[in-house]
Design an enzyme around this catalytic site. Structure first.
Site, PDB file in Angstrom:
ATOM      1  N   THR A 262       0.829  -1.204   0.000  1.00  0.00           N
ATOM      2  CA  THR A 262       0.000   0.000   0.000  1.00  0.00           C
ATOM      3  C   THR A 262       0.857   1.244   0.000  1.00  0.00           C
ATOM      4  OG1 THR A 262      -0.066   0.293   2.408  1.00  0.00           O
ATOM      5  CG2 THR A 262      -1.780  -1.102   1.427  1.00  0.00           C
ATOM      6  N   ASP A 263       0.323   2.313  -0.581  1.00  0.00           N
ATOM      7  CA  ASP A 263       0.851   3.621  -0.224  1.00  0.00           C
ATOM      8  C   ASP A 263       0.466   3.841   1.236  1.00  0.00           C
ATOM      9  OD1 ASP A 263       2.045   6.094  -0.319  1.00  0.00           O
ATOM     10  OD2 ASP A 263       1.103   6.669  -2.208  1.00  0.00           O
ATOM     11  N   TRP A 264       1.195   4.732   1.912  1.00  0.00           N
ATOM     12  CA  TRP A 264       1.041   4.869   3.361  1.00  0.00           C
ATOM     13  C   TRP A 264      -0.350   5.433   3.684  1.00  0.00           C
ATOM     14  CZ3 TRP A 264       4.942   2.624   1.772  1.00  0.00           C
ATOM     15  CH2 TRP A 264       5.996   2.218   2.589  1.00  0.00           C
TER      16      TRP A 264
END
Length: 751
Positions: A262-264
């Protein structure tokens, strides 16, 4: 003892203490797939689950009792980011984490040279390895859709052929160091406003023809070991656990065997994350930039909630095992790769690589003869503009860097022409580089800076204006999009005033985006540079002086006005979108970026992105895609084809001779476009299908050669869900840009 040796020793000690009665042995000489299955068979359910979520801001757990180390990640893709604290967004303030700042990916794309991409990947991989990083979060290949997108500088332009061709060598050379590429942001991360909630609506043709090809090249041809999901939604479902995007396309159609990360803050639902193709969840409950979370890592969607679902039988064990298998494969390729080198940091070789890439990236947009400004020039030079001295590695979001060295354009120009002959006036100021906030500059401060520059311009023989954009909020910066297509901080007005006093104004702006140029007809020369990092000032000075002959080409069109861009021609529904009137608000906790009432954006320009829009709609760009001048001239011969017809399974060779007719050595990018003369569906006038960069000495001739297959003639058929080519005639265009066409040829396709 370094970090990984310490971890290995700790893991071995834990294994001995916990399981001394049953020796654990993982054969390090076995093939990776055998090692993966061996490790998987020894792991508990809890250990498998622990692999799938963060344990700190930039690491995930290994399996200590089996001697399997954790994974360490770092932001990229322009350099290895300075160390972040274990559990907050503050910098750790180490003294050994300064790096080489490489040019931005827009600059890399502007080289139109895959050899530069390979050089880039190798060098940044060595730096990541030295810093003991296992996954570099980059490169980015989202398509440049609108010049207002704050994150365009991290990507490789508006065309899928250019971006796809350039990303492959980067990924391959990076991963030869045992550092995984994490290609981002998958997919359609084409704006920062509402990036965490916006739902993208587009056709399958636009998806497959424009927005997916570069990702596919990175995965299929580059062999990328990981992919980062984007924040936004597609088809009403978040990209980080989007079943069609991850299960059907990435894994099913492309055969991807790596990890989706995931992106953060990009995960939103345990069930979807568990079942829809996500492996590793990072940064949940933060905005991925500055905000913190009151929740522990065990509260992540792929942590306790995931474990509970498994125990209830709601997640099949084959899904659990496949997640763990992919993560173990990534660990064995990186953290447990005993064959990788040691890496290196801030070496002369890395500085030379950054300089070479920067040299080839600078684009000469206009020149009436004032450039190059010879080193024998004995007049006075006034440099005006904040970007002549500002460290442009500061700010910008997650790509912010801590360079060991930084050569500013002013320092480099003073080195070339002599400090006594190069004067400086700031001219304007932009304030501090911050996320989501911008300083308000008092009018008296701005007036004072303008007046100083104007007074000094009166006595200068030449003025070099070095402004553009920077990494402040609402400029080239993650988290915010630009508010205006014009240059900020009063630069346009300042340029006009300088021209009124001294007509010899050379524009040498720095920007990761296109911008309006209301003064374009008045200035004698315009250079366009992206953020060039550690050696950027030296590259700019060498191009200005003629030591380096510019060979960069625009990786995106520069529209005359914002409304001339396809995405911006339809108003707010097409960029940045519109908000729903309902009260059903979906937002990431703690994030000021993602508020809004279920925003939705519709890609109304469809497949006509960038030059495709300008060509097909007959709306000329101010400077077209692929444009870039030289200090020499190139003559093209007539293109020749090895055959006049093509059928399935066949290939046709295209060749064209190019001669350097000028007095200095230089490089030319020969561009091949193909257009379908008559189609049953809307098709662009022409599309880039190949390019070759030729380095030619004065008077030298060389051949640019291309191979065309039927795949180059196809469009994506939405009804059949397949690529198809229709019988008929196609035009082969050979050009120096998308509009500077030097030759044409006809090719017929027969099934």
């Amino acid at each position: 003892m370094n970090k990984k040796l310490f971890i290995s020793a700790l893991c071995a000690m834990n294994a001995a203490l916990c399981f001394s009665q049953t020796p654990v042995y993982l054969d390090r000489n076995a093939k990776i797939e055998d090692r993966v299955e061996d490790a998987l068979s020894r792991m508990t359910l809890e250990e498998k689950v622990a692999l799938s979520h963060a344990q700190s801001k930039f690491s995930t757990a290994g399996v200590a009792r089996l001697g399997i180390p954790e994974l360490w990640m770092s932001d990229g893709p322009h350099g290895v980011r300075a160390e972040i604290n274990w559990n907050d967004w503050g910098y750790a303030n180490h003294t050994n984490d300064s790096v080489t700042a490489f040019p931005a990916l827009t600059a890399l794309a502007a080289t139109w040279n895959p050899e530069m991409s390979a050089l880039y990947g190798k060098a940044i991989g060595e730096e990541a390895l030295y810093r003991e990083k296992d996954v570099l979060l980059g490169p980015g290949v989202n398509i440049y859709r609108s010049p207002l997108n704050g994150r365009n500088f991290e990507y490789m332009g508006e065309d899928p052929c250019l971006a796809g061709t350039m990303v492959v060598p980067y990924v391959r050379e990076l991963q030869k160091n045992g550092v995984a590429a994490c290609v981002k942001h998958f997919a359609l991360n084409n704006q920062e406003q509402w990036r965490g909630t916006v739902d993208v609506v587009l056709s399958d043709r636009a998806l497959y023809e424009i927005y997916l090809p570069a990702f596919r090249k990175a995965v299929v041809d580059g062999g990328a070991w990981s992919v980062m999901g984007s924040y936004n939604k597609i088809w009403g479902q978040y990209c980080c656990h989007n079943s069609r995007l991850l299960n059907d396309i990435l894994r099913g159609e492309w055969g991807f065997k790596g990890c989706v990360i995931t992106d953060w803050g990009g995960a939103h639902d345990t069930r979807e994350a568990a079942l829809n193709g996500l492996e590793i969840e990072m940064g949940t409950y933060t905005n991925g930039l500055t905000s913190e979370s009151k929740f522990g890592y065990n509260n992540y969607y792929l942590a306790d909630g995931y474990l509970e679902m498994i125990k209830k039988g709601e997640v099949p064990m084959d899904v659990v095992n496949e997640k763990a298998r992919r993560i173990l494969r990534l660990i064995f390729r990186t953290a447990m790769n005993t064959g990788k080198p040691f890496g290196s940091l801030c070496t002369p070789e890395h500085y030379a690589a950054a300089k070479k890439i920067g040299d080839e990236s600078v684009v000469l947009l206009k020149n009436t003869g004032i450039l190059p400004l010879s080193t024998d020039f004995n007049g006075t030079i006034l440099v005006v503009g904040e970007n002549a001295t500002r460290r442009l590695t500061d700010g910008g979001g997650s790509s912010e860097l801590k360079p060991k060295d930084y050569i500013s354009p002013l320092a480099a120009l003073q080195e070339v022409y002599g400090e006594g002959r190069v004067k400086y006036a700031k001219g304007y100021t932009s304030g501090r580089a911050m996320y989501e906030h911008a300083d308000v500059i008092p009018q008296n401060v701005s007036d004072s800076l303008v007046n100083e520059a104007l007074q000094m311009a009166k006595s200068a023989d030449v003025v070099i204006f070095i402004g553009g954009l920077n990494k402040n909020a609402w400029q080239d910066c993650e988290s915010t999009d630009r508010k205006s297509y014009n240059l900020p901080y009063g630069q346009d007005a300042l340029i006009e005033k300088l021209l009124a006093i001294n007509p010899k104004v050379i524009i040498a702006n720095i920007s990761g985006n296109a911008y309006a140029m209301p003064w374009v007809k008045k200035v004698p020369a315009i250079l366009h540079a992206s953020y060039l990092g550690t050696m950027g000032g030296a590259s700019m000075a060498d191009v200005i002086s003629g030591k380096v002959n510019p060979s960069g080409k625009l990786p995106y069109s520069i529209p005359a006005k914002l409304e001339d861009c396809g995405a911006n021609s339809f108003g707010k529904p097409a960029f940045p979108g519109v908000e729903s009137s309902t009260d059903d608000v979906v937002a990431i906790p703690g994030s000021v970026l993602n508020g809004g009432r279920n925003p939705k954006v519709e890609y109304k320009e469809d497949i006509l992105v960038g030059y495709r829009w300008h060509d097909t709609k007959k709306i000329p760009a101010l400077y077209p895609f692929g444009h870039g001048l030289s200090y020499t001239a190139f003559a093209y011969g007539k293109p020749s084809l090895s055959a006049k017809t093509i059928a399935d399974g066949e290939a046709v060779k295209v060749a064209v001779s190019v001669t350097n007719t000028g007095k200095v050595d230089g490089s030319e990018v020969v561009q091949l476009y193909i257009g379908d003369d008559k189609a049953s569906v809307l098709r662009p006038l022409k599309e880039l299908k190949g390019f070759k960069k030729l380095a030619l000495k004065s008077g030298e001739t060389a051949q640019a050669e291309f191979t065309i297959t039927v795949d180059d003639l196809k469009f994506f058929d939405e009804k059949a869900h397949e690529w198809t080519a229709e019988e008929g005639k196609f035009t082969i265009y050979i050009g120096s840009s998308s509009t500077d066409i030097r030759g044409k040829a006809q090719l017929a396709y027969k099934k």
